[in-house]
Design an enzyme around this catalytic site. Structure first.
Site, PDB file in Angstrom:
ATOM      1  N   THR A   1      -4.914 -24.276 -10.494  1.00  0.00           N
ATOM      2  CA  THR A   1      -5.119 -25.607  -9.921  1.00  0.00           C
ATOM      3  C   THR A   1      -5.116 -26.698 -10.991  1.00  0.00           C
ATOM      4  OG1 THR A   1      -6.393 -24.612  -8.148  1.00  0.00           O
ATOM      5  CG2 THR A   1      -6.739 -26.965  -8.518  1.00  0.00           C
TER       6      THR A   1
ATOM      7  N   ASP B   1       1.593 -12.867 -10.804  1.00  0.00           N
ATOM      8  CA  ASP B   1       0.227 -13.123 -10.367  1.00  0.00           C
ATOM      9  C   ASP B   1       0.085 -12.861  -8.859  1.00  0.00           C
ATOM     10  OD1 ASP B   1      -2.416 -13.923 -10.727  1.00  0.00           O
ATOM     11  OD2 ASP B   1      -1.980 -16.028 -10.304  1.00  0.00           O
TER      12      ASP B   1
ATOM     13  N   SER C   1     -10.210 -22.708 -12.758  1.00  0.00           N
ATOM     14  CA  SER C   1     -10.280 -24.182 -12.726  1.00  0.00           C
ATOM     15  C   SER C   1     -11.625 -24.640 -12.185  1.00  0.00           C
ATOM     16  CB  SER C   1      -9.181 -24.750 -11.818  1.00  0.00           C
ATOM     17  OG  SER C   1      -7.922 -24.370 -12.284  1.00  0.00           O
TER      18      SER C   1
HETATM   19  P1  13P Z   1      -7.392 -21.692  -9.870  1.00  0.00           P
HETATM   20  O1  13P Z   1      -6.189 -22.272  -9.177  1.00  0.00           O
HETATM   21  O2  13P Z   1      -8.648 -21.905  -9.110  1.00  0.00           O
HETATM   22  O3  13P Z   1      -7.476 -22.115 -11.292  1.00  0.00           O
HETATM   23  O4  13P Z   1      -7.174 -20.087  -9.879  1.00  0.00           O
HETATM   24  C1  13P Z   1      -6.086 -19.575 -10.595  1.00  0.00           C
HETATM   25  C2  13P Z   1      -5.911 -18.129 -10.351  1.00  0.00           C
HETATM   26  O5  13P Z   1      -6.843 -17.373 -10.168  1.00  0.00           O
HETATM   27  C3  13P Z   1      -4.543 -17.625 -10.378  1.00  0.00           C
HETATM   28  O6  13P Z   1      -4.483 -16.291 -10.040  1.00  0.00           O
HETATM   29 ZN    ZN Z   2      -6.045 -15.648  -8.778  1.00  0.00          ZN
END
Ligand code: 13P
Ligand code: ZN
Length: 275
Positions: free
Chosen positions: A227, A81, A205
């Protein structure tokens, strides 16, 4: 079973549901998410932030994810990611990632296309498909929001880089929202029609359920949750009694909390019952 990013996302785009992509950090988050996917017969993506590979943690976590994904009876992908560059990408590939994200979204368009295209070629050598990002999805703590992804630029970006999925800026941000975001659903629909590949919604999130569903209707086929994976785990950790000392027993309830969270999101995305 472990499968690639493109293979897991294309049926979702066709079937008008989205695959949940959960950021994982430790054995317990992997376990909770795996159990949720198995129980709800849902495809799932385990993803690891680039930072973990840069800080020597990815090497510990990867074998756990790989073995879990292989053992699952539902399709599962192991994804890097927000890959920060070639070094993180190589580390993730070396550790068995079946999908790669390269995030060059802070670069101007030409630079983003050049960097993303280079990573697509590199990963193509080992048959791994790539997610790119155009328009920058920032953090909820940023002073101001980045501009939304432009339709014509998205079309050019996808044609010139060869990415299999596109992360777009349509109003989300990473972290805990101070107030609920307002997503640009029509823009997502236009981008989706122009590029023809699955769109990715980062910052999942805290996005209201109706907006998540609308985004899926507009072409989003992967929704990222980071998150709230952490919060579901940590909220539970702080509730477990200090009398429990054995770590495996201590972690039983946090694993269940992550599982409940993952099940809720799988259902929201309509990913249940697809395998
Ligand atoms: P959040 O932490 O806001 O859920 O975003 C996750 C995300 O986009 C990981 O790449
Ligand atoms: Zn992200």
């Amino acid at each position: 079973m472990l499968i690639g990013l493109k293979e897991i996302l294309e049926p979702a785009k066709e079937g008008k549901y989205a695959v949940p992509a959960f950021n994982v950090y430790n054995m317990e988050t992997v376990m909770g998410i795996a159990q949720a996917a198995e129980e709800l017969r849902a495809p799932v993506i385990f993803q690891v932030y680039s930072r973990l590979f840069e800080q020597g943690k990815g090497e510990y976590l990867s074998p756990l994810i790989l073995e879990t994904a292989k053992k699952l009876s539902v399709p599962a992908a192991f994804h890097l990611d927000h890959g920060s560059g070639e070094a993180a990408v190589l580390r993730a590939l070396r550790n068995g990632a079946s999908g790669i994200m390269i995030d060059a979204s802070l670069k101007p368009l030409e630079g983003n296309i050049a960097e993303t295209g280079r990573i697509v070629s590199l990963c193509g050598e080992v048959g791994v498909d790539v997610e790119g990002e155009l328009g920058h999805v920032g953090s909820t703590g940023d002073e101001s929001q980045s501009p939304f992804t432009e339709v014509a630029e998205a079309k050019r970006f996808v044609e010139e880089t060869g990415v299999c999925a596109l992360a777009v800026m349509i109003g989300t941000a990473h972290g805990k929202y101070k107030k609920a975001p307002k997503l640009q659903i029509e823009r997502a629909r236009e981008i989706s029609q122009a590029v023809g590949i699955p769109l990715v919604l980062h910052g999942g999130s805290g996005v209201p359920d109706d907006q998540v569903r609308a985004a899926i209707g507009a072409g989003v086929a992967k929704v990222n949750f980071g998150t709230d994976v952490c919060c579901s785990f940590l909220d539970s950790v702080f509730e477990v009694s200090r009398q429990v000392i054995a770590l495996d027993l201590f972690m039983n309830e946090p694993i269940q909390a992550v599982k409940r969270f993952a099940m809720e999101k799988i259902r929201l995305l309509g990913a249940d019952g697809h395998v």
